[in-house]
Design an enzyme around this catalytic site. Structure first.
Site, short mmCIF file in Angstrom:
data_model
loop_
_atom_site.label_atom_id
_atom_site.label_comp_id
_atom_site.label_asym_id
_atom_site.label_seq_id
_atom_site.Cartn_x
_atom_site.Cartn_y
_atom_site.Cartn_z
N ASP A 48 0.84 -1.20 0.00
CA ASP A 48 0.00 0.00 0.00
C ASP A 48 0.88 1.25 0.00
O ASP A 48 1.73 1.42 0.87
CB ASP A 48 -0.89 0.00 1.25
CG ASP A 48 -1.82 1.20 1.29
OD1 ASP A 48 -2.97 1.05 0.85
OD2 ASP A 48 -1.41 2.28 1.76
N TYR A 53 2.77 9.80 0.12
CA TYR A 53 3.89 9.17 0.82
C TYR A 53 5.24 9.48 0.18
O TYR A 53 6.29 9.23 0.78
CB TYR A 53 3.70 7.65 0.87
CG TYR A 53 2.42 7.19 1.52
CD1 TYR A 53 1.59 8.07 2.22
CD2 TYR A 53 2.02 5.85 1.43
CE1 TYR A 53 0.42 7.64 2.80
CE2 TYR A 53 0.84 5.42 2.01
CZ TYR A 53 0.05 6.31 2.70
OH TYR A 53 -1.12 5.87 3.27
N LYS A 82 -3.18 6.06 -4.11
CA LYS A 82 -4.30 6.93 -3.76
C LYS A 82 -4.14 8.31 -4.39
O LYS A 82 -3.02 8.80 -4.53
CB LYS A 82 -4.39 7.08 -2.23
CG LYS A 82 -4.32 5.78 -1.46
CD LYS A 82 -4.28 6.00 0.04
CE LYS A 82 -3.97 4.70 0.77
NZ LYS A 82 -2.52 4.36 0.71
N HIS A 115 -8.15 9.45 -1.39
CA HIS A 115 -7.45 9.35 -0.11
C HIS A 115 -8.25 9.92 1.06
O HIS A 115 -8.22 9.36 2.16
CB HIS A 115 -6.09 10.07 -0.23
CG HIS A 115 -5.06 9.57 0.71
ND1 HIS A 115 -3.72 9.64 0.46
CD2 HIS A 115 -5.15 8.99 1.93
CE1 HIS A 115 -3.03 9.13 1.46
NE2 HIS A 115 -3.89 8.74 2.37
#
Length: 284
Positions: A48, A53, A82, A115
């Site tokens: 994931d 990120y 996302k 998200h």
């Protein structure tokens, strides 16, 4: 010897999602690359990530190298990313998806999520419809949302006519999200838990420690086993090889119904509840 591979849950579109995955939030650079490579070697098949990120390049490189080395095939992996809040909207979401796919170096994604709902923007329905169009083109297998609370999830389903395959939300002992999970069950949405170990904060709780001692397993294994038995997907994050292995290996014991209920009942304890952003308020 590798742990037993994670069992899977069936999504509403017929896809299978591994019930234990690897979360990669706050992993960067070579740490992200090394961790994903090691995790795949241990038997993880669910990875994931997200634009936020800032590690899609490293995650993608690790996936590509694992495939090239013959450790795994692309079809055996389940890769999630996302669309971030800044990219909500019809055209922006479509561009964001293509950018994530390019950074990952992949031909398709297994799951793509909105998200956060960002209710004040009022764009979550439009954004999800854009993601659904991408699914129709065959570049993503399954589509879903993250951090959607009951009101916006129900509005999404009514407005778009599409039920997300997944809703990824904060969920851990002390915050089991029972009403939201019940809504998911009615709609046919699979629940995925982020921060399933509450960033380690629940591992010293006497109830968790007592059950762990009874089975001779780490406290983290008890929590993840609890989630598995609730029918929830969990994506714990760790870059430590020992914890990576123990997080995946949670299938050698079974909690009793009473033990599952005792852990779920921690919601009612002092100091329990949500630890991170409330999606009804974030972003302000």
């Amino acid at each position: 010897m590798s742990p037993t591979p994670s069992p899977t849950l069936s999504l509403s579109d017929g896809s299978e999602i591994p019930q234990i995955g690897l979360g990669t939030w706050q992993m960067h650079g070579e740490e992200a690359y090394r961790t994903v490579r090691e995790a795949i070697g241990m038997g993880y098949r669910h990875i994931d990530t997200a634009k936020l990120y800032d590690n899609e390049v490293e995650v993608g490189r690790a996936v590509t190298d694992a495939i090239r080395s013959g450790e795994v095939t692309r079809d055996e992996l389940f890769i999630t990313s996302k669309v971030w809040n800044d990219d909500q909207g019809r055209e922006q979401a479509a561009r964001a998806f293509q950018a994530s796919l390019a950074r990952l170096g992949l031909d398709y994604l297994d799951l793509y999520l909105v998200h956060w709902p960002c209710p004040r923007k009022g764009l979550y329905n439009e954004t999800f419809e854009a993601v659904a169009r991408i699914q129709g083109l065959g570049q993503v297998q399954s589509i879903g949302v993250a951090n959607f609370y009951a009101g916006v999830l129900e509005d999404l389903v009514v407005t778009t006519g599409i039920v997300p395959a997944v809703n990824q939300v904060e969920l851990h002992p002390g915050f089991s999200q029972a009403p939201l999970r019940a809504l998911h069950d009615r709609l046919g949405v699979v629940t995925t838990a982020w921060a399933p170990l509450a960033r380690g904060g629940v591992l010293s709780h006497p109830v968790i420690k007592g059950i762990a001692g009874r089975y001779g397993v780490p406290a983290s294994a008890v929590v993840l086993r609890w989630l598995v038995q609730l029918g929830v997907v969990a994506i714990p994050k760790s870059s430590d090889p020992g914890r990576l292995r123990s997080n995946l290996d949670v299938h050698g014991f079974q909690l009793s119904v009473e033990e599952v209920e005792r852990i779920t009942a921690l919601d009612e304890g002092p100091g329990m509840g949500r630890l991170f952003h409330d999606p009804e308020e974030f972003p302000a």
